[in-house]
Design an enzyme around this catalytic site. Structure first.
Site, PDB file in Angstrom:
ATOM      1  N   ASP A  29      -2.139  -4.714   7.532  1.00 44.08           N
ATOM      2  CA  ASP A  29      -1.698  -4.008   6.326  1.00 44.08           C
ATOM      3  C   ASP A  29      -2.754  -2.935   6.006  1.00 44.08           C
ATOM      4  O   ASP A  29      -3.862  -2.981   6.547  1.00 44.08           O
ATOM      5  CB  ASP A  29      -1.584  -5.044   5.196  1.00 44.08           C
ATOM      6  CG  ASP A  29      -1.361  -4.417   3.839  1.00 44.08           C
ATOM      7  OD1 ASP A  29      -0.467  -3.554   3.732  1.00 44.08           O
ATOM      8  OD2 ASP A  29      -2.085  -4.785   2.888  1.00 44.08           O
ATOM      9  N   LEU A  30      -2.422  -1.972   5.164  1.00 41.91           N
ATOM     10  CA  LEU A  30      -3.404  -0.921   4.816  1.00 41.91           C
ATOM     11  C   LEU A  30      -4.026  -1.145   3.427  1.00 41.91           C
ATOM     12  O   LEU A  30      -5.186  -1.534   3.328  1.00 41.91           O
ATOM     13  CB  LEU A  30      -2.755   0.468   4.906  1.00 41.91           C
ATOM     14  CG  LEU A  30      -3.666   1.625   4.482  1.00 41.91           C
ATOM     15  CD1 LEU A  30      -4.887   1.740   5.396  1.00 41.91           C
ATOM     16  CD2 LEU A  30      -2.900   2.947   4.487  1.00 41.91           C
ATOM     17  N   ASP A  31      -3.242  -0.937   2.367  1.00 40.74           N
ATOM     18  CA  ASP A  31      -3.808  -0.998   1.011  1.00 40.74           C
ATOM     19  C   ASP A  31      -4.203  -2.429   0.643  1.00 40.74           C
ATOM     20  O   ASP A  31      -3.391  -3.346   0.748  1.00 40.74           O
ATOM     21  CB  ASP A  31      -2.776  -0.471  -0.005  1.00 40.74           C
ATOM     22  CG  ASP A  31      -2.490   1.002   0.197  1.00 40.74           C
ATOM     23  OD1 ASP A  31      -3.157   1.816  -0.443  1.00 40.74           O
ATOM     24  OD2 ASP A  31      -1.609   1.328   1.021  1.00 40.74           O
ATOM     25  N   ASP A 205      -2.665  -8.604   2.234  1.00 40.11           N
ATOM     26  CA  ASP A 205      -3.126  -9.119   0.942  1.00 40.11           C
ATOM     27  C   ASP A 205      -2.016  -9.384  -0.062  1.00 40.11           C
ATOM     28  O   ASP A 205      -2.208 -10.119  -1.024  1.00 40.11           O
ATOM     29  CB  ASP A 205      -4.101  -8.125   0.295  1.00 40.11           C
ATOM     30  CG  ASP A 205      -3.405  -6.837  -0.127  1.00 40.11           C
ATOM     31  OD1 ASP A 205      -2.774  -6.214   0.740  1.00 40.11           O
ATOM     32  OD2 ASP A 205      -3.473  -6.476  -1.320  1.00 40.11           O
TER      33      ASP A 205
HETATM   34 MG   LIG Z   1      -1.599  -4.484   0.858  1.00 41.65          MG
END
Ligand SMILES: [Mg+2]
Length: 260
Positions: A29-31, A205
């Site tokens: 995932d990124l953010d 997350d």
């Molecule tokens: Mg995320």
């Protein structure tokens, strides 16, 4: 330690093993995973450390690396500076395969009307960001947390009226058509070269990442939650973006011998 801290320590998930680059197909995932959460989505940009880590992993993993995000492919290319070929965007509604081919769903008919309805019913007080992703619409309320209930009510009504689904995230809610989620995107990558036959590992997350966690666990791989323990399908965890970056940087052909 307070009682709450003892509780948290008792149920904390174990840290992941060092990344086994010879066997792994890695999904990130990124953010909130590779980038600290920012007040608004446009405030995340290219980062030299992240670019270096991803370029190194791409080589170490022989291309078995994909970023799986709620952002659009165009936004991911902007932030990652084109460093990663295999991408899933808008929570799985868009996907770019390792061979460069882009697969995406057709924009839902109700999206434009839902956007107009949102803009007419959302609180006017400022701080809310309505982001049109083409295939989905996100309302970010990180800078207007007091409006959370009003945003949820407006989004729920717009989704019901226009046949869309709600996608809950961290201080964001999205309207999207039914369709592929992050788990479906990971499963699709795992059915193709160069991912097929390797062990899937997914690091994320947010609530939308739980679909991905389910997929990798079902495939016999490993799901890693970033951040504090919460109800999750993940079996491992890292405390935050800093720990994720350090764990990724420690990966390599020598990581096993370094650990022993
Ligand atoms: Mg995320």
């Amino acid at each position: 330690m307070t009682l709450a801290e003892i509780d948290a320590a008792a149920v904390a998930l174990p840290r992941p093993e060092p990344l086994d680059v010879a066997r792994t197909a890695l999904f990130l995932d990124l953010d909130g995973t590779l980038a600290a959460i920012a007040p608004g989505p446009d405030e995340i940009g290219p980062d030299p450390r992240r670019a270096r880590v991803l370029a190194r992993l791409q080589t170490l993993l022989d291309g078995r690396l994909a970023v799986v995000s709620g952002r659009t492919l165009a936004d991911l290319d902007r932030i990652l500076e084109g460093a990663v070929t295999s991408l899933a965007g808008v929570h799985g509604l868009q996907r770019r395969r390792a061979d460069g081919e882009v697969i995406e769903s057709v924009p839902a008919e109700g999206l434009a009307a839902a956007r107009r309805m949102l803009e007419a019913t959302l609180p006017r007080a400022g701080g809310l960001i309505v982001e049109d992703k083409g295939l989905a619409i996100a309302v970010h309320y990180r800078q207007a947390p007091d409006d959370a209930d009003a945003v949820l009510a407006a989004a729920t009504e717009a989704a019901r009226r226009h046949g869309l689904e709600l996608q809950h995230g961290s201080m964001v809610i999205e309207l999207r058509p039914p369709g592929a989620d992050k788990g479906d995107a990971i499963a699709a990558f795992m059915a193709e070269a160069p991912f097929k036959g390797f062990t899937a590992v997914f690091v994320g997350d947010d609530l939308t990442d739980e679909n991905g966690f389910r997929t990798v666990e079902a495939l016999g791989g490993s799901a890693i939650l970033v951040g504090p323990r919460r109800p999750t399908l993940a079996s491992r965890s890292l405390a935050g973006v800093g720990e994720v970056m350090a764990w990724l940087e420690a990966a390599g052909p020598h990581s096993m011998s370094a650990a022993s």
